[in-house]
Structures are given as structure tokens and as C-alpha cells.
Design an enzyme around this catalytic site. Structure first.
Site, PDB file in Angstrom:
ATOM      1  N   LYS A  40      36.985  33.391  43.469  1.00 48.51           N
ATOM      2  CA  LYS A  40      37.665  34.328  44.169  1.00 48.51           C
ATOM      3  C   LYS A  40      38.336  35.476  43.229  1.00 48.51           C
ATOM      4  O   LYS A  40      38.642  35.251  42.423  1.00 48.51           O
ATOM      5  CB  LYS A  40      39.424  33.219  44.163  1.00 48.51           C
ATOM      6  CG  LYS A  40      39.272  31.998  45.227  1.00 48.51           C
ATOM      7  CD  LYS A  40      40.047  31.273  45.648  1.00 48.51           C
ATOM      8  CE  LYS A  40      41.468  30.441  44.311  1.00 48.51           C
ATOM      9  NZ  LYS A  40      41.068  29.564  43.822  1.00 48.51           N
ATOM     10  N   PHE A  85      42.494  36.922  39.459  1.00 50.88           N
ATOM     11  CA  PHE A  85      43.565  36.340  38.475  1.00 50.88           C
ATOM     12  C   PHE A  85      43.952  35.027  38.105  1.00 50.88           C
ATOM     13  O   PHE A  85      45.372  35.157  37.765  1.00 50.88           O
ATOM     14  CB  PHE A  85      44.497  36.778  39.778  1.00 50.88           C
ATOM     15  CG  PHE A  85      44.228  36.003  41.249  1.00 50.88           C
ATOM     16  CD1 PHE A  85      44.830  34.380  41.503  1.00 50.88           C
ATOM     17  CD2 PHE A  85      43.672  35.831  41.684  1.00 50.88           C
ATOM     18  CE1 PHE A  85      44.078  33.701  42.257  1.00 50.88           C
ATOM     19  CE2 PHE A  85      42.664  35.297  42.773  1.00 50.88           C
ATOM     20  CZ  PHE A  85      43.312  34.045  43.032  1.00 50.88           C
ATOM     21  N   TYR A  86      42.910  34.328  36.958  1.00 50.71           N
ATOM     22  CA  TYR A  86      43.505  33.112  36.719  1.00 50.71           C
ATOM     23  C   TYR A  86      43.319  33.878  35.475  1.00 50.71           C
ATOM     24  O   TYR A  86      42.262  34.127  34.779  1.00 50.71           O
ATOM     25  CB  TYR A  86      42.287  32.589  36.639  1.00 50.71           C
ATOM     26  CG  TYR A  86      42.527  31.597  37.809  1.00 50.71           C
ATOM     27  CD1 TYR A  86      42.753  31.791  38.824  1.00 50.71           C
ATOM     28  CD2 TYR A  86      41.634  30.787  38.447  1.00 50.71           C
ATOM     29  CE1 TYR A  86      43.692  31.033  40.071  1.00 50.71           C
ATOM     30  CE2 TYR A  86      41.230  29.886  39.511  1.00 50.71           C
ATOM     31  CZ  TYR A  86      42.325  30.179  40.763  1.00 50.71           C
ATOM     32  OH  TYR A  86      42.315  29.658  41.680  1.00 50.71           O
ATOM     33  N   GLY A  87      44.254  34.022  34.458  1.00 52.71           N
ATOM     34  CA  GLY A  87      45.110  34.942  33.449  1.00 52.71           C
ATOM     35  C   GLY A  87      45.368  36.352  33.583  1.00 52.71           C
ATOM     36  O   GLY A  87      45.510  36.706  34.361  1.00 52.71           O
TER      37      GLY A  87
END
Length: 327
Positions: free
Chosen positions: A80, A49-51
Site C-alpha cells: 500500500k 507509511f508503515y513506519g
């Protein structure tokens, strides 16, 4: 040097969130990633979920290792997942955990393995034991994942999890302006169980770098403006801690960011503390190199910090309402 799953890692880790959220040019990302390895930061922390679904730290890693396959074995990769940033809901059911893990493995295409996997938060509707047993049996024991970590958890959850499987690391926020882990039993639990603490946001989301002097230094659309500690009434209080920390850094002869990061790292030397690895995020090679600089704080310098913290209370909550923390 610390060791995770028998692999030696640098005393300071490399966080990838800021490379993809907001999106940075690919070549700039690659320069930062190469600088991390060159600086000894071989423990990399990524997230699905980074991006965005189309471009995130997993897709960035795929592109990086395609270009630099020789670096794959040099990196100890922690990933993660299992969190929906839109709804701010974590998920821990076997079906959804499998979906995320299979996505990550598919993106990495066998070029790079997952050394450490962690759910970003604990699903309040699924027992943590259910989630961890599934990951352990279907991925760790089958050799698809090296080990399991936890993120944003309480001391109670750490002890529950350790009864199910080996926990190799716990990722919680820790910095000069976020000292919860020093007071809520998290560090004590990690020490008792031999678990490494990954301290994310050791520079306080950039605040402790000393480069943010007024709110005008943040763009109007900067996401940090949504965080309570950056609200005007709280910022005016919190900048006082920044100024005191900058004074200590000047005396030390290092940058404020280096002082903040190495204060976190130096906590490992105190009795009863676990091994602590700071996890700063960086977007530029020069900043990565700055953050990777190791400088040991003396007992007098640590005592000076203790004296400041004893008289200071950070204003504002860590996160906006609705984002789960320390479950």
C-alpha cells in the site's frame, strides 16, 4: 487455498504494519516474517507509511530479502502507498503515484516483485479512474506490478474501479466489532465481481485477543487510546463483546484471537460471500503462529456469533476524525 493472480496463498495473511510502527528490533521482525512463511502465511501486506521515511516496511523487506533471497519467490507481496499519515491525506495523481511506485521498486532492487499494489485510500480530488488507468498502463501492462487492489472503499467505488481494470483484491476492515462490510454492500460487490476481500484488523486492533481487559493494559502513549472505540465510555461497552467472544473461544478450545480470525475466515462459507482472507498483524513469532492456526467454526458456533452480534452495537467510530474511510 485461495488464489491471487494465479498464485496460491494461505487462508490467513500476514500484516507488517506493527513490525515497523512502532519500530521493532530487526531480528525480532525477521523471526516473525520467517514464522509467517513457515505457518503458510505467504501473502504479506506492507506499506510505505508503515513506519518512518527512513525505516518502514519497504526498507525492512529490502533487508529481509537481502538476508533470505530464497524466500523472495515464496512471498506474494501486496504493498500500500499513496497516503500521507501526517496530513491524513491520500493522493492519487499520476505524478505522486509514480513517485511512490518507483520508490518501492527501487528499494526492492529487483530482488522481489510487487504482486499487488493498492492506494491506501481514494484521493477525493482525483477520479479513481484516472489513478487506476495510470497504474494499469504504466506498471501492470509493463510487467512492473502484478495486479491492482483497492483499500477502504465503498461498493460504488469497487464497481467503478472494475470497469477500468481488473481488481484482484479489496482490503477493508472486518471483524466481530467491525461488521460494516456485511451491511454496506462491499462483500456483495466483491462476490459479484470475483474479488477477494482482505480483512484487516480481524482482531479489532488487539481488543478481541482478550488480553486487553481494562484501559490500564494500554500504555499511556499507546496510539489506540486515540481511537474512539478505546475511549473510556466506549471501552466499557465494547469489552462486553470481548467477554462474550472469549466465552465462545473457551468452548471451542482455541484462543480468543484464533476464534476472531477464523470467524472472519468462516464468512466465506456463507452463500453470496466472496473469498475472505483475514489479515492480522503480528510482531512476535509466537503470535504469528497462534494467529495462523486454522480452526473451522461449526454452523452452531457461527449461529452463536450471529445471535451475539444481533444484540450488540459497537460503541465509537472506527477511526479518529479526519481519517478517510470507505470512499
Amino acid at each position: 487455498m485461495p488464489s491471487i493472480l494465479g498464485m496460491r496463498v494461505g487462508p490467513i495473511a500476514f500484516g507488517m504494519m506493527h513490525l515497523t510502527f512502532p519500530r521493532k528490533p530487526v531480528e525480532q521482525c525477521f523471526l516473525a516474517m520467517r514464522a509467517a512463511l513457515d505457518s503458510g502465511c505467504n501473502f504479506w501486506n506492507a506499506g510505505t507509511f508503515y513506519g518512518t521515511p527512513e525505516w518502514n516496511s519497504i526498507t525492512l523487506l529490502q533487508e529481509y530479502f537481502k538476508k533470505y533471497p530464497e524466500d523472495a519467490d515464496k512471498v506474494v507481496l501486496s504493498v500500500k502507498a499513496c497516503y500521507d499519515p501526517q496530513s491524513r491525506r491520500p493522493y492519487g495523481s499520476p505524478e505522486l503515484v509514480k513517485k511512490d511506485l518507483d520508490y518501492i521498486l527501487g528499494q526492492l532492487k529487483g530482488i522481489k516483485s510487487i504482486e499487488v499494489f493498492e492506494c491506501a485510500r481514494v484521493d477525493p480530488d482525483v477520479p479513481v479512474e484516472t489513478t487506476l488507468k495510470f497504474i494499469d498502463e504504466e506498471y501492470v501492462k509493463k510487467g512492473l506490478v502484478g495486479g491492482i487492489a483497492l483499500s477502504e472503499v465503498s461498493a460504488t467505488t469497487i464497481r467503478r474501479a472494475a470497469k477500468v481494470t481488473k481488481i484482484v483484491a479489496v482490503e477493508n476492515e472486518l471483524s466481530l466489532w467491525t461488521t460494516n462490510a456485511l451491511e454496506n454492500g462491499v462483500l456483495e460487490a466483491c462476490s459479484e465481481l470475483g474479488i477477494i476481500l482482505l480483512a484487516y484488523s480481524p482482531i479489532g486492533k488487539g481488543m478481541l485477543s482478550g488480553e486487553i481487559k481494562t484501559l490500564d493494559d494500554l500504555d499511556q502513549d499507546d496510539v489506540r487510546r486515540l481511537f474512539p472505540r478505546f475511549y473510556p465510555e466506549n471501552f466499557a461497552v465494547n469489552i462486553q463483546l470481548v467477554e462474550q467472544a472469549r466465552g465462545l473461544a473457551d468452548k471451542k478450545g482455541c484462543t480468543p484471537a484464533q476464534f476472531a480470525i477464523n470467524w472472519v475466515r468462516s464468512l466465506s462459507s456463507k452463500p453470496g460471500m466472496p473469498e475472505i482472507i483475514p489479515l492480522p498483524g503480528s510482531t512476535k513469532a509466537s503470535r504469528v503462529e497462534e494467529n495462523a492456526t486454522v480452526c473451522d467454526l461449526t454452523p452452531d458456533e457461527l449461529a452463536a456469533v450471529d445471535a451475539i452480534l444481533a444484540k450488540f452495537t459497537t460503541a465509537g467510530a472506527r477511526y479518529p476524525a479526519g481519517i478517510p474511510t470507505e470512499v
